[in-house]
Write a protein that holds these residues in place. Structure first.
Motif, mmCIF file in Angstrom:
data_model
loop_
_atom_site.group_PDB
_atom_site.id
_atom_site.type_symbol
_atom_site.label_atom_id
_atom_site.label_comp_id
_atom_site.label_asym_id
_atom_site.label_seq_id
_atom_site.Cartn_x
_atom_site.Cartn_y
_atom_site.Cartn_z
ATOM 1 N N SER A 1 0.857 -1.191 0.000
ATOM 2 C CA SER A 1 0.000 0.000 0.000
ATOM 3 C C SER A 1 0.893 1.240 0.000
ATOM 4 C CB SER A 1 -0.881 0.005 1.248
ATOM 5 O OG SER A 1 -0.085 0.286 2.382
ATOM 6 N N ARG B 1 0.966 3.560 2.231
ATOM 7 C CA ARG B 1 1.560 3.751 3.553
ATOM 8 C C ARG B 1 2.719 2.792 3.791
ATOM 9 N NH1 ARG B 1 -2.726 3.865 7.086
ATOM 10 N NH2 ARG B 1 -2.608 6.095 7.414
ATOM 11 N N THR C 1 -4.184 2.834 2.378
ATOM 12 C CA THR C 1 -4.104 1.403 2.688
ATOM 13 C C THR C 1 -4.323 0.516 1.463
ATOM 14 O OG1 THR C 1 -6.435 1.470 3.312
ATOM 15 C CG2 THR C 1 -4.822 1.704 5.094
#
Ligand SMILES: Nc1ncnc2c1ncn2[C@@H]1O[C@H](COP(=O)(O)OP(=O)(O)OP(=O)(O)O)[C@@H](O)[C@H]1O
Ligand SMILES: [Mg+2]
Length: 346
Positions: A108, A110, A145
């Motif tokens: 993802s 992040r 995410t």
């Protein structure tokens, strides 16, 4: 073009004069001289635009300055560190957004940023907070995410930029950062780059888009076949290329076409054909000298046409590029190039 720098080219101890100082950089790939003695200075807190057609050597230059490849000869210092002798220290002060997306598609947004933070020796906590701050800044919080493979081209590029900022670099290299992006996304990237520059980051930007150079760069270096062929502030380059465009507005809008026709059959030496800007109610004609300006005004007046206003404009950067390299600047297009792994943050 060689510029003589009166100041010492580098301090060698991390002190600052020019943030990037390159002298006589050479890099061969077999028979190809990708860099053929490049000199370059990027001053602290400024944006240097490196322009050049395909294969000019832009990416090779960025790779040398990021320690990804080793030059055959010449020297390069970044924030005072020697590319050849102090690669580890140098890597700590730079960020790189490569020409090709470099994020891990399976992770993802992040996770990508967190991983880079950890690779850069930030603590878990620091990595997390840095990742979140940058996701926010690059408007990726909502997609944080999701795996990067579900991101649009523009989102990936923003993630790339965020990745290159994790280590809070003093010097950032952007290799064709907006190639293949639509105009709106391109504008977003430009705003982000401007913001980083506002925060004091020094940027070396390669581009094939003249508009990008106009928007972002303080100075330009034009390279072709591995050699620097021109350099300086944008307006100085425009002035050096010579030629200005005369914008004449007739007092009576009905005289627009007769004015254009009159200019075209005046037969002034070297006077190029005119173009009509109907919307602005003006005729544009390139001139080469002040004498031509005087001659045009005289000839137009002699035809009984009253001039409402007259102004001279510098040539466009496209015209400058064409004149310097003999090639047209690329028009923005979709990037169909295949992805290649290139360190997002080094
Ligand atoms: N790994 C390599 N192996 C062999 N030749 C290479 C390699 N990388 C670059 N070259 C050659 O070096 C020259 C400069 O390439 P470079 O990628 O630096 O150009 P560029 O200005 O970035 O071009 P583009 O605008 O297409 O990205 C080209 O002739 C290219 O073919
Ligand atoms: Mg390139």
């Amino acid at each position: 073009m060689t510029r003589i720098d009166k100041k010492p080219p580098h301090s060698g101890d991390g002190g600052r004069t020019a943030s990037v100082t390159v002298r006589g950089l050479v890099k061969h790939y077999g028979e190809t001289k990708a860099l053929d003695g490049v000199d370059l200075d990027v001053h602290e807190g400024t944006v240097m635009g490196v322009l050049g057609p395909n294969g000019a050597g832009k990416t090779t230059l960025v790779r040398c300055l990021s320690t990804l490849i080793t030059p055959d000869s010449g020297t390069a210092f970044v924030a005072g560190y020697d590319v050849a002798k102090q690669p580890r220290q140098l890597r700590r002060v730079i960020g790189l957004t490569g020409q090709y997306a470099a994020v891990d598609e399976k992770l993802s947004g992040r996770e990508n940023l967190y991983m880079i933070g950890r690779l850069l020796d930030l603590s878990r906590k620091e990595s997390r907070s840095r990742a979140d701050a940058l996701l926010e800044r690059f408007s990726l919080t909502d997609a944080a995410t999701r795996p990067a493979k579900t991101y649009s081209g523009g989102m990936r590029r923003r993630l790339d930029l965020a990745a290159s900022m994790i280590g809070s670099p003093a010097v950032l290299y952007l290799d064709e950062p907006t190639t293949g992006l639509d105009p709106r996304t391109r504008n977003e990237v430009w705003s982000e780059v401007k913001r980083m520059v506002g925060d004091g980051v020094t940027v070396l930007l390669t581009t094939q888009y003249m508009e990008e150079a106009e928007q972002l760069a303080d100075e330009l270096t034009v390279i072709d076949r591995g050699k620097v062929i021109a350099g300086g502030a944008i307006d100085d380059l425009k002035a050096k290329v010579g030629g200005r465009t005369l914008r004449i507005r007739p007092a009576d809008p009905l005289e627009l076409r007769p004015l254009a026709a009159a200019l075209d059959d005046m037969g002034l030496t070297g006077l190029a054909t005119s173009t009509v800007d109907a919307e602005a109610g003006a005729v544009l004609v390139p001139i080469l000298s002040d004498e031509q300006l005087t001659a045009v005004v005289g000839a137009v007046t002699a035809r009984g046409i009253t001039i409402g206003s007259i102004a001279t404009e510098l040539p466009s950067l496209d015209e400058v590029f064409l004149s310097i390299t003999g090639q047209k600047a690329s028009a923005p297009q979709d990037d169909t190039r295949t992805s290649e792994l290139e360190g997002a943050a080094v």
